[in-house]
Design an enzyme around this catalytic site. Structure first.
Site, PDB file in Angstrom:
ATOM      1  CE  LYS A  53      37.929 -18.746 147.396  1.00 25.06           C
ATOM      2  NZ  LYS A  53      39.279 -18.221 147.326  1.00 25.06           N
ATOM      3  CB  CYS A  99      42.236 -14.589 154.509  1.00 26.87           C
ATOM      4  SG  CYS A  99      42.484 -13.328 153.282  1.00 26.87           S
ATOM      5  CG  ASP A 153      34.080 -21.263 154.052  1.00 29.20           C
ATOM      6  OD1 ASP A 153      33.964 -21.514 152.833  1.00 29.20           O
ATOM      7  OD2 ASP A 153      34.920 -20.464 154.503  1.00 29.20           O
ATOM      8  CD  GLN A 160      40.096 -22.814 149.019  1.00 27.96           C
ATOM      9  OE1 GLN A 160      40.470 -23.559 148.106  1.00 27.96           O
ATOM     10  NE2 GLN A 160      40.302 -21.512 148.989  1.00 27.96           N
ATOM     11  CG  HIS A 164      38.994 -17.149 154.476  1.00 26.68           C
ATOM     12  ND1 HIS A 164      38.407 -15.916 154.440  1.00 26.68           N
ATOM     13  CD2 HIS A 164      39.877 -17.181 153.452  1.00 26.68           C
ATOM     14  CE1 HIS A 164      38.907 -15.226 153.422  1.00 26.68           C
ATOM     15  NE2 HIS A 164      39.804 -15.969 152.807  1.00 26.68           N
TER      16      HIS A 164
HETATM   17  N1  PLP Z   1      36.491 -19.343 152.933  1.00 27.42           N
HETATM   18  C1  PLP Z   1      37.582 -19.964 152.470  1.00 27.42           C
HETATM   19  C2  PLP Z   1      37.949 -21.292 153.052  1.00 27.42           C
HETATM   20  C3  PLP Z   1      38.341 -19.387 151.462  1.00 27.42           C
HETATM   21  O1  PLP Z   1      39.424 -20.014 151.003  1.00 27.42           O
HETATM   22  C4  PLP Z   1      37.949 -18.137 150.930  1.00 27.42           C
HETATM   23  C5  PLP Z   1      38.749 -17.468 149.901  1.00 27.42           C
HETATM   24  O2  PLP Z   1      39.932 -17.657 149.797  1.00 27.42           O
HETATM   25  C6  PLP Z   1      36.798 -17.537 151.441  1.00 27.42           C
HETATM   26  C7  PLP Z   1      36.095 -18.163 152.432  1.00 27.42           C
HETATM   27  C8  PLP Z   1      36.300 -16.224 150.910  1.00 27.42           C
HETATM   28  O3  PLP Z   1      35.864 -16.365 149.596  1.00 27.42           O
HETATM   29  P1  PLP Z   1      35.432 -15.098 148.734  1.00 27.42           P
HETATM   30  O4  PLP Z   1      36.572 -14.126 148.838  1.00 27.42           O
HETATM   31  O5  PLP Z   1      35.260 -15.642 147.366  1.00 27.42           O
HETATM   32  O6  PLP Z   1      34.182 -14.567 149.326  1.00 27.42           O
END
Ligand code: PLP
Length: 409
Positions: free
Chosen positions: A229, A367, A203, A206, A126
């Site tokens: 999430k 993203c 990270d 998900q 992401h």
């Molecule tokens: N990393 C992953 C794999 C994501 O799917 C997302 C959000 O879609 C993020 C990071 C960023 O999360 P946040 O916008 O809640 O900080």
């Protein structure tokens, strides 16, 4: 014994937002990768905090402030137990995954990286696990190197092994890809990282809503995720870090709460985790997240993992039957993310037609623009399933796609 379908219906009853009409049709919510809905327990816990206790934490000036502090710190312990961390001090509240990664980049990164060092990220990250490292590279002269992704959406572990060398100081990878669904082999990555003495950040945005995560067992150095999430409120997140690493890191933001002593001659910093928590925190958010975790722990998680597997299998089967669908992400180990293109149609048009039928999906690059470039697609349609989705809803998605096909092709 209740069957799975009945059990899922019971769970659905806990989520008020699922029971509404959108565009005159019953909502079919398949955008859980973007954010999940919230159970009544979470909505009520936040409201109850504001209705009653509503005081600032760590001030100790009056009874309600003590109560707020107790609930806030209990929430931290709930998160600690949920991810198997050794101490609550290793749990730092953030605004979400994005802030957690930025915090590590700005503190651990600036302190430990210099010209010639390397940061490995995977090709399926992401933007929030790419851009903070690019910014850090600009500041330190370190170099960002990308672990390739195979055609089926798996991480190229051989390619990864070839990239490992003493200059690699940090490996930052996603546990589950939001655009492909791939579940990455974190234990294999950590094993190779340890040989090289590289630090590992995962990270988990998900991952945590789909299966149990144990940071101690995984032996990762940093693990980040977002509350929203995971059935919790927005604007709330968690950075887990090993105590010895967090202790060595300089603070992130300056302000109240993060100091031990402040004078114009100089300031000394607070102990963990407060050193990283400047300013009034999202108290209701922490309580809401802890309530979401307790809610999830009260469910039959093994059954739900199986249920989500059956949802994604069903989607793959129906895609094969319908034809004209290009699935992006077919790793053998994948979470309930169904990312695809309807051949001959733009993802945005497919999304609009599904929305007209009350079916909420996400379309676009998710993203993950570098990943979309890797697969040479402008974007995909993504149906991301959660514990409360049903096989009937997956059927409805494909009926919707049949209609979209008639209309668009
Ligand atoms: N990393 C992953 C794999 C994501 O799917 C997302 C959000 O879609 C993020 C990071 C960023 O999360 P946040 O916008 O809640 O900080």
């Amino acid at each position: 014994m209740t069957n799975t379908a009945d059990y899922i219906q019971q769970i659905r009853n806990d989520f008020p937002a699922l029971h509404q009409e959108v565009n005159g049709k019953p909502l079919i919510y398949l955008d859980n990768g973007a954010t999940t809905h919230k159970p009544n327990a979470v909505i009520e816990a936040e409201a109850e905090f504001y209705r009653t206790v509503n005081s600032n934490v760590h001030r100790g000036a009056h009874k309600l402030s003590d109560l707020a502090t107790e609930q806030f710190e209990n929430a931290r312990r709930t998160v600690q137990e949920f991810i198997g961390a050794i101490k609550p001090e290793e749990i730092v509240w953030t605004r979400g995954t994005t802030e957690g990664i930025n915090l590590v980049a700005a503190t651990w990164g600036r302190k430990n990286l210099s010209k010639g060092d390397r940061i490995l990220v995977s090709g399926m990250e992401h933007h929030s696990n790419i851009v903070p490292w690019q910014m850090l590279c600009e500041q330190t002269g370190a170099e960002l190197v990308v672990i390739p992704v195979l055609d089926n959406g798996e991480l190229d572990l051989n390619g990864f092994a070839e990239l490992m060398e003493p200059r690699v100081k940090l490996i930052a990878v996603t546990h589950v890809s939001n655009a492909l669904g791939t579940v990455n082999p974190i234990p294999d990555i950590v094993r190779m990282a340890r040989i090289n003495e590289s630090v590992v950040l995962v990270d988990g945005a998900q991952a945590v809503a789909h299966f149990d995560v144990d940071v101690l067992q995984l032996d990762v150095d940093f693990y980040v995720f977002s509350s929203h999430k995971l059935f919790g409120p927005t604007g709330m997140g968690v950075l887990y870090g090993k105590e010895e690493l967090l202790n060595e890191m300089p603070p992130y933001q300056g302000g109240g709460e993060m100091i031990e002593h402040c004078s114009f001659d100089g300031t000394t910093y607070n102990v963990l985790p407060y050193k990283f928590e400047a300013g009034t925190p999202n108290i209701a958010g922490a309580i809401g997240l802890a309530t979401a975790i307790k809610y999830l722990k009260g469910l039959d998680r093994k059954l739900l993992v199986k249920h989500e597997e059956s949802l994604i299998q069903h989607a793959h089967q129906l895609a094969a039957e319908l034809g004209g669908i290009r699935i992006i992400g077919e790793a053998p180990k994948k979470a309930s993310v169904f990312s695809f293109l309807l051949e001959g149609a733009h993802p945005a048009d497919v999304g609009t037609l599904l929305d007209q039928q009350g079916i909420a999906v996400r379309t676009g690059h998710h993203c993950t623009m570098p990943l979309m470039a890797r697969f040479d697609v402008p974007g995909t349609v993504r149906a991301s399933m959660s514990i409360y989705n049903t096989l009937d809803e997956v059927d409805a998605l494909f009926k919707g796609l049949e209609k979209a096909k008639m209309f668009l092709l």
